[in-house]
Design a protein around this motif. Sequence first.
Motif: not given
Ligand code: UT7
Length: 333
Positions: A29, A37, A263, A290
């Motif tokens: 990461t 994000r 977030n 969080n």
């Molecule tokens: O408190 C309870 C309520 N919780 C929430 O409301 C949280 C809601 N969700 C979120 O905040 C977001 O969905 C996250 C922060 C968890 C994730 O952000 P996102 O913009 O939805 O990212 P994603 O899961 O769609 O992942 C995008 C990309 C993926 O790679 P590919 O498939 O595009 O190649 C992930 O594998 O980012 C990758 N990824 C990471 N990259 C670097 C996922 N986690 C990480 C990481 N570092 N930690």
Amino acid sequence: MPFSKITGLGHYVPENVVSNNQLSNLMDTTDEWITERTGIKERRFFTEGKDTVSNMAARAAKVALERAGKKTEDVDAIIFATLSPDYYFPGAGVLMQRELGISKIPCFDVRSQCAGFLYALSIADQYIKSGMYKTILVAGSEIQSNMLEMSDRGRTMSVIFGDGAGACVVEAHEEKGKGILSTHLHSDGTHAEELLLKLPSSSMFQRGLVDGIKESGEILPYMNGKLVFQYAVKYFMEAINEALEFNNYTQSDVDLLIPHQANARITEYVRKEMNMPPEKVISNIHKYGNTTAASIPIAFTEAWEEGKVKDGDLIALAAFGSGFVWGSVLIRW
Ligand code: UT7
């Protein structure tokens, strides 16, 4: 009929600060990804042997009691919100009671995840309005860092969550139109498995804690981030609007919004929908990540300490989390 109001706020966060760059040494990461994000720059992780969920809450409660001008013997009940209690049973509420040296009052835990503090506040409000109790300690406390896997596999969850505690004193008073004006709570178990920590599970052989479980990943929390995000923005807004309509207010009447810190993009979405300036919307996720049930009382305490909570302010609290559970609390300070 008595009304209820918050008369003291306190928080405690562990001293161990963990930056995004530190996490990037442990998993694939980057500071850029996490910042963009989520808005998080650092979080606190507990120190084993020093911090527990119940003793962190007790430290926060001592500050809240002092600010309320109350002694531990004045407390009639403890309502403790957490998803990470010290023990599977008994709950963290009785451990906090012991830590504070309070005897024989009712103490219980509320398991409503990121909306836990609002659920607990709502229960306190009802106890006070019914005349059953006069002074209630409400706490939200979490140690989540030790359920996260510091690896590429665990990275989506590991960069988001942190540890900490917050507490408030809720007291009975007689002044109509001041204090907690309303609480609105909701749940929908349809998507219970989209944000969960499955094990240990009472419905599984040996609670699922059998050989190979670590490798399977089921011991780790799981979140369908995109789905949770979609519901979060929808239900945050619904819960806030419901509270405003119930009290005959509009969005422009709100002086301060203190949302659960899930977030920074969710907070920013809600802020824009409500057409509020950034200084009226509390965001401290960059410092703590969080912290689930602790996030609102920590943010509320910091806002109060910074002089952002003023006499007569209309304050909206809103939360959404695993369950799904969500809700709002409207306060006239
Ligand atoms: O408190 C309870 C309520 N919780 C929430 O409301 C949280 C809601 N969700 C979120 O905040 C977001 O969905 C996250 C922060 C968890 C994730 O952000 P996102 O913009 O939805 O990212 P994603 O899961 O769609 O992942 C995008 C990309 C993926 O790679 P590919 O498939 O595009 O190649 C992930 O594998 O980012 C990758 N990824 C990471 N990259 C670097 C996922 N986690 C990480 C990481 N570092 N930690």
